[in-house]
Motif scaffolding. Structure first.
Motif, PDB file in Angstrom:
ATOM      1  N   SER A  34     -11.919  -3.841  14.075  1.00 22.10           N
ATOM      2  CA  SER A  34     -12.024  -5.129  14.120  1.00 22.10           C
ATOM      3  C   SER A  34     -13.217  -5.736  14.481  1.00 22.10           C
ATOM      4  O   SER A  34     -14.338  -6.570  13.853  1.00 22.10           O
ATOM      5  CB  SER A  34     -10.864  -5.998  14.345  1.00 22.10           C
ATOM      6  OG  SER A  34      -9.566  -5.697  14.059  1.00 22.10           O
ATOM      7  N   ARG A  72      -7.042  -8.832   4.111  1.00 21.68           N
ATOM      8  CA  ARG A  72      -7.562  -8.251   4.937  1.00 21.68           C
ATOM      9  C   ARG A  72      -7.607  -6.959   5.144  1.00 21.68           C
ATOM     10  O   ARG A  72      -9.079  -6.397   5.206  1.00 21.68           O
ATOM     11  CB  ARG A  72      -7.810  -9.164   6.006  1.00 21.68           C
ATOM     12  CG  ARG A  72      -8.128  -9.350   6.636  1.00 21.68           C
ATOM     13  CD  ARG A  72      -8.543  -7.799   8.862  1.00 21.68           C
ATOM     14  NE  ARG A  72      -7.404  -8.295   8.895  1.00 21.68           N
ATOM     15  CZ  ARG A  72      -6.495  -7.837  10.050  1.00 21.68           C
ATOM     16  NH1 ARG A  72      -7.407  -6.303   9.792  1.00 21.68           N
ATOM     17  NH2 ARG A  72      -5.772  -8.047  10.170  1.00 21.68           N
ATOM     18  N   LEU A  98      -9.853 -12.768   8.136  1.00 22.22           N
ATOM     19  CA  LEU A  98      -9.295 -12.445   9.981  1.00 22.22           C
ATOM     20  C   LEU A  98      -8.954 -14.158  10.788  1.00 22.22           C
ATOM     21  O   LEU A  98      -9.068 -14.045  11.500  1.00 22.22           O
ATOM     22  CB  LEU A  98     -10.208 -11.576  10.198  1.00 22.22           C
ATOM     23  CG  LEU A  98      -9.667 -10.869  11.636  1.00 22.22           C
ATOM     24  CD1 LEU A  98      -9.234 -10.141  11.585  1.00 22.22           C
ATOM     25  CD2 LEU A  98     -11.137 -10.682  12.134  1.00 22.22           C
ATOM     26  N   LYS A 157       1.037  -1.087  -0.214  1.00 20.56           N
ATOM     27  CA  LYS A 157       0.359   0.439   0.049  1.00 20.56           C
ATOM     28  C   LYS A 157       1.081   0.464   0.233  1.00 20.56           C
ATOM     29  O   LYS A 157       2.051   1.097   0.341  1.00 20.56           O
ATOM     30  CB  LYS A 157      -0.923   0.085   0.740  1.00 20.56           C
ATOM     31  CG  LYS A 157      -0.725   0.113   2.805  1.00 20.56           C
ATOM     32  CD  LYS A 157      -1.507  -0.031   3.808  1.00 20.56           C
ATOM     33  CE  LYS A 157      -0.343  -0.218   5.231  1.00 20.56           C
ATOM     34  NZ  LYS A 157      -0.157  -1.628   5.731  1.00 20.56           N
ATOM     35  N   GLU A 207      -6.235 -15.223  11.786  1.00 27.18           N
ATOM     36  CA  GLU A 207      -5.118 -14.748  12.218  1.00 27.18           C
ATOM     37  C   GLU A 207      -5.736 -15.026  13.935  1.00 27.18           C
ATOM     38  O   GLU A 207      -5.167 -14.427  15.297  1.00 27.18           O
ATOM     39  CB  GLU A 207      -5.754 -12.899  11.717  1.00 27.18           C
ATOM     40  CG  GLU A 207      -5.102 -12.995  10.837  1.00 27.18           C
ATOM     41  CD  GLU A 207      -5.346 -11.413  10.566  1.00 27.18           C
ATOM     42  OE1 GLU A 207      -5.384 -10.732  11.426  1.00 27.18           O
ATOM     43  OE2 GLU A 207      -5.944 -11.254   9.504  1.00 27.18           O
ATOM     44  N   LEU A 212      -4.804  -1.621  13.722  1.00 24.38           N
ATOM     45  CA  LEU A 212      -5.627  -2.051  14.136  1.00 24.38           C
ATOM     46  C   LEU A 212      -6.136  -3.497  15.299  1.00 24.38           C
ATOM     47  O   LEU A 212      -6.572  -3.974  15.271  1.00 24.38           O
ATOM     48  CB  LEU A 212      -7.300  -2.226  13.428  1.00 24.38           C
ATOM     49  CG  LEU A 212      -7.736  -1.013  12.515  1.00 24.38           C
ATOM     50  CD1 LEU A 212      -8.379  -0.582  11.201  1.00 24.38           C
ATOM     51  CD2 LEU A 212      -7.852   0.159  13.738  1.00 24.38           C
ATOM     52  N   PHE A 213      -5.275  -4.183  14.417  1.00 24.30           N
ATOM     53  CA  PHE A 213      -5.032  -6.491  14.822  1.00 24.30           C
ATOM     54  C   PHE A 213      -3.727  -6.663  15.374  1.00 24.30           C
ATOM     55  O   PHE A 213      -2.852  -5.669  14.471  1.00 24.30           O
ATOM     56  CB  PHE A 213      -5.605  -7.219  13.785  1.00 24.30           C
ATOM     57  CG  PHE A 213      -6.605  -8.320  14.374  1.00 24.30           C
ATOM     58  CD1 PHE A 213      -6.134  -9.147  13.752  1.00 24.30           C
ATOM     59  CD2 PHE A 213      -7.656  -7.833  14.996  1.00 24.30           C
ATOM     60  CE1 PHE A 213      -6.472 -10.771  14.335  1.00 24.30           C
ATOM     61  CE2 PHE A 213      -7.925  -8.892  15.050  1.00 24.30           C
ATOM     62  CZ  PHE A 213      -7.908 -10.218  15.080  1.00 24.30           C
ATOM     63  N   TYR A 214      -3.611  -7.467  16.218  1.00 25.48           N
ATOM     64  CA  TYR A 214      -2.472  -7.795  16.710  1.00 25.48           C
ATOM     65  C   TYR A 214      -1.350  -8.240  15.713  1.00 25.48           C
ATOM     66  O   TYR A 214      -0.024  -8.573  15.470  1.00 25.48           O
ATOM     67  CB  TYR A 214      -2.740  -8.545  17.877  1.00 25.48           C
ATOM     68  CG  TYR A 214      -2.469 -10.421  17.269  1.00 25.48           C
ATOM     69  CD1 TYR A 214      -3.808 -10.796  17.088  1.00 25.48           C
ATOM     70  CD2 TYR A 214      -1.145 -10.835  17.006  1.00 25.48           C
ATOM     71  CE1 TYR A 214      -3.586 -11.876  16.740  1.00 25.48           C
ATOM     72  CE2 TYR A 214      -1.330 -12.181  16.852  1.00 25.48           C
ATOM     73  CZ  TYR A 214      -2.529 -12.832  16.880  1.00 25.48           C
ATOM     74  OH  TYR A 214      -2.868 -14.043  15.975  1.00 25.48           O
ATOM     75  N   THR A 215      -1.847  -8.761  14.329  1.00 22.21           N
ATOM     76  CA  THR A 215      -1.626  -9.058  13.173  1.00 22.21           C
ATOM     77  C   THR A 215      -0.820  -8.164  12.706  1.00 22.21           C
ATOM     78  O   THR A 215       0.297  -8.666  11.168  1.00 22.21           O
ATOM     79  CB  THR A 215      -1.401 -10.291  12.023  1.00 22.21           C
ATOM     80  OG1 THR A 215      -3.135 -10.012  12.112  1.00 22.21           O
ATOM     81  CG2 THR A 215      -2.180 -11.636  12.843  1.00 22.21           C
ATOM     82  N   GLU A 216      -1.257  -6.863  12.076  1.00 15.30           N
ATOM     83  CA  GLU A 216      -0.451  -6.060  11.676  1.00 15.30           C
ATOM     84  C   GLU A 216       0.438  -5.472  12.214  1.00 15.30           C
ATOM     85  O   GLU A 216       1.466  -4.093  11.620  1.00 15.30           O
ATOM     86  CB  GLU A 216      -1.856  -4.982  11.074  1.00 15.30           C
ATOM     87  CG  GLU A 216      -2.515  -5.566  10.694  1.00 15.30           C
ATOM     88  CD  GLU A 216      -3.866  -4.734  10.743  1.00 15.30           C
ATOM     89  OE1 GLU A 216      -4.497  -3.267  11.287  1.00 15.30           O
ATOM     90  OE2 GLU A 216      -5.661  -5.399  10.407  1.00 15.30           O
ATOM     91  N   ILE A 260       0.790 -15.442   7.522  1.00 15.26           N
ATOM     92  CA  ILE A 260      -0.769 -14.305   8.433  1.00 15.26           C
ATOM     93  C   ILE A 260       0.159 -12.967   8.106  1.00 15.26           C
ATOM     94  O   ILE A 260      -0.603 -11.716   7.398  1.00 15.26           O
ATOM     95  CB  ILE A 260      -0.502 -14.386   9.391  1.00 15.26           C
ATOM     96  CG1 ILE A 260      -2.063 -15.664   9.687  1.00 15.26           C
ATOM     97  CG2 ILE A 260      -1.519 -13.565  10.531  1.00 15.26           C
ATOM     98  CD1 ILE A 260      -1.690 -16.149  11.255  1.00 15.26           C
ATOM     99  N   SER A 318      -3.389 -11.403   6.208  1.00 16.36           N
ATOM    100  CA  SER A 318      -3.801 -10.002   6.816  1.00 16.36           C
ATOM    101  C   SER A 318      -3.268  -8.509   6.227  1.00 16.36           C
ATOM    102  O   SER A 318      -4.277  -7.562   6.340  1.00 16.36           O
ATOM    103  CB  SER A 318      -2.663  -9.181   8.359  1.00 16.36           C
ATOM    104  OG  SER A 318      -1.997  -8.840   8.443  1.00 16.36           O
TER     105      SER A 318
END
Lengths: 564, 83
Positions: free
Chosen positions: A339, A501, A279, A89, A282, B53-57, A493, A498
């Motif tokens: 989320s 996602r 998701l 991105k 994850e 936003l989420f832990y995997t990020e 992931i 992710s």
């Protein structure tokens, strides 16, 4: 039949999400399992040797082995690089917006050169502090690690060295700046999504060409949202793509209006459901045990109590007219923000305006709590581990939790991030529970329904979500933690699914913004009830989390706290 | 009336887009500068992405979990079950 399950959005989401996950699993494991294993083996032996030699504290050798192990990431391997580029991105930028998309060789050299002096200084200081740490460690070793005073001095010197290393991350990154261009990556990603969702549209008996035409615009706005979120000050405040996607979408739809040629691509539910199936991968159940029972109590006992209490409060005391709005806000406040809001809204079939409101409230309060909580913790003299647990269980987004934790210290960061991770995993159970509850109760009629009706109304994509979670949790549990970290967490992931996602959620938020009427959105906020619900719920969350964290980490399991 | 309506829509768009742009370029950076300096310094120095936003990020969150798992093995306390 047009209305058969296999022609529905839920089925398309399960197939698309499942295919993406399967592709990533196969590619990473067939291409890189063996070379990652051979790279890790000597480092694992070094780590074990360091642990055996010194069990009193984490030595310099232990940390060096850990640093090398955690640098082995699936996303840095050949397949990982290709997939990471595919999901790229717009990047960060400070003053020059063009840096978000490309950097030529001359500009990269200039940045690297400008950081050269700071880098050399950092290397010198880091080496010096490492020498001091090694010296202190040698003193402790000479007493066979029996002298607590020498052990403490060694640990202190090592902590100072580690802090210096952590503080040098930005300088090292700047010094190692390489030229890049993201234009072709974005084009590849656009084509990838266009192919998947174009085929899904065709499968659901919708026309493909109108979808593709509108998708160009939706993807462009999503890219623009990522670009806006990449500016340095905005990044530091933690205002991510979700806010910008909704705002830009709302701006367009409530002024010039969303043109009819764009509307076929506003497939909010398809993007969200596919994103949620991904998701699921994850949500790795075995991670729940990361810091033992204290972590489970703070994340998995407090959270459902707060969720249910807040929902009850919203229904009985504040009397929020919409049950689905109430549930979405309660979930995003008590679990993990955006989320959780997305998953819960999809599970209880909340409207897009309700989701927008919940996301907006969460993002505003997250930005505030990220700053206020560490200051309050320092002012109240709360210990680092307790402060970290408190922030992890209450601040909504992981990035904000990490930023707030880092401000307090490494222990706070580690505990806060891990508690938040354990809480994130609760999304699966919450989404499933909410789906069952709303399906059984029949939100509109308030009457209970039979089993066949439950199955008919049940949001089937949740099964894909749970299925992905079960499969990936099994895969995770069959691997050792080193392989799981390198190939799953930082490969399949972290390096691919992710990121896909994240893009899907961004496309969903753009679609929501482009199809939301601001007046309808405003009507949900009448009387300030959603705001009151969030504040009251969060206040209860803050009090209960602090109390339970204190009891668990300091009264019931002090030995776990001591070893962190 | 139709033409006026389109002009009015575009006027609204430009007006609100300008407000959004001014908020983005001036108001938010001014707000960011009110954050405690040491916090902004740490976020900048440690390259922390506060937007995850989420832990995997979040690479930091994933590393924190990995660290605590290995820490549990090192001390052989049941921080995490070993495989």
């Amino acid at each position: 039949m047009k209305n058969a399950f296999y022609r529905t959005e839920d089925f398309a989401a399960i197939v698309a999400g499942g295919a993406i996950l399967l592709l990533a699993l196969i590619l990473f494991f067939t291409c890189h399992h063996l070379d990652v294993k051979s790279e890790q083996q000597p480092l694992i032996e070094e780590l074990q040797a360091a642990s055996t030699e010194n069990s009193a504290f984490k030595s310099v050798a232990w940390y060096e082995a850990f640093d090398k192990l955690q640098a082995i990431e699936g996303e840095k391997k050949r397949v990982g690089i290709i997939l990471k580029n595919l999901t790229d991105k717009p990047g960060g930028w400070k003053k020059n917006p063009l840096e978000s998309m490309s950097l030529n060789e001359r500009a990269a050299e200039e940045i690297s050169h400008s950081a050269a002096e700071a880098y050399d200084q950092y290397i010198l200081e880091e080496e010096m502090l490492k020498e001091q740490a090694l010296e202190a460690e040698a003193n402790a070793r000479s007493a066979d690690y029996t002298e607590q005073n020498l052990n403490n001095k060694a640990e202190e010197a090592i902590d100072i060295w580690r802090e210096k290393k952590a503080a040098g991350a930005s300088v090292v990154r700047k010094y190692k700046t390489k030229p890049y261009s993201k234009w072709s990556n974005l084009l590849m990603l656009f084509l990838f999504f266009a192919m998947i969702f174009g085929m899904a549209a065709r499968w659901m008996h919708n026309a493909m060409a109108p979808f593709l035409k509108g998708f160009i615009f939706v993807f462009a706005i999503a890219t623009f949202s990522h670009f806006l979120a990449g500016q340095a000050s905005i990044k530091e405040m933690g205002i991510g793509y979700a806010a910008w996607a909704i705002l830009v979408g709302l701006l367009i739809s409530n002024t010039v209006g969303t043109s009819s040629w764009i509307k076929p691509a506003l497939q909010t539910e398809l993007y969200i459901k596919t994103g949620l199936v991904i998701l699921g991968a994850e949500i790795l159940m075995s991670k729940v045990l990361a810091i033992g029972l204290p972590g489970i109590f703070v994340a998995w006992v407090v959270t459902p109590i707060v969720l249910i209490s807040t929902y009850w409060f919203g229904q009985k005391i504040i009397k929020i007219p919409s049950k689905t709005l109430n549930m979405t806000i309660s979930a995003d406040m008590s679990v993990c923000g955006v989320s959780a809001a997305v998953a819960t809204a999809a599970a209880c079939k909340a409207t897009k305006e309700e989701l927008t409101l919940a996301v907006g409230l969460s993002m505003v309060f997250t930005s505030v709590m990220m700053v206020v909580m560490p200051l309050a913790i320092n002012a109240m003299g709360i210990p680092e581990v307790l402060g970290g647990a408190w922030m992890g269980g209450t601040i909504d987004a992981t990035g904000a939790v990490v930023a707030a934790g880092a401000f307090l210290g490494n222990d706070a960061l580690n505990v806060a991030a891990t508690i938040k991770m354990i809480q994130n995993i609760l999304i699966g159970v919450i989404a499933f529970g909410v789906a069952i509850y709303f399906t059984r109760m029949g939100a509109e009629t308030g009457k209970k329904v039979g089993l066949s009706e439950i199955w008919k109304r049940f949001p089937k994509f949740v099964l894909g979500f749970i299925g992905a979670s079960i499969i990936f949790s099994l895969v995770y549990s069959l691997m050792d933690e080193h392989m799981a970290y390198s190939l799953l967490d930082q490969g399949v992931i972290g390096g691919f699914s992710s990121r896909i996602r994240g893009w899907l959620f961004c496309l969903a938020f753009v679609s929501i913004g482009l199809s939301t009427n601001f007046k309808e959105l405003k009507s949900h906020f009448t009387g300030g009830k959603p705001f009151i619900l969030y504040v009251c719920g969060q206040t209860f969350n803050l009090m209960l989390t602090l109390l339970v964290a204190y009891i668990m980490f300091y009264l019931v399991f002090p030995e776990i706290t001591e070893s962190i | 009336m139709e033409k006026q309506s389109v002009i009015y829509q575009w006027f609204k768009f430009l007006f609100f887009a300008t407000i959004l742009a001014l908020t983005y370029l001036y108001v938010l950076p001014a707000l960011a500068s009110t954050y405690p300096r040491p916090m902004l310094q740490k976020i900048s120095d440690q390259d922390i992405d506060a937007r995850a936003l989420f832990y995997t990020e979040s690479d930091d969150a994933l590393r924190a979990y990995y660290f605590l798992r290995l820490e549990g093995q090192r001390t052989k306390k049941n921080l995490t079950p070993t495989r």
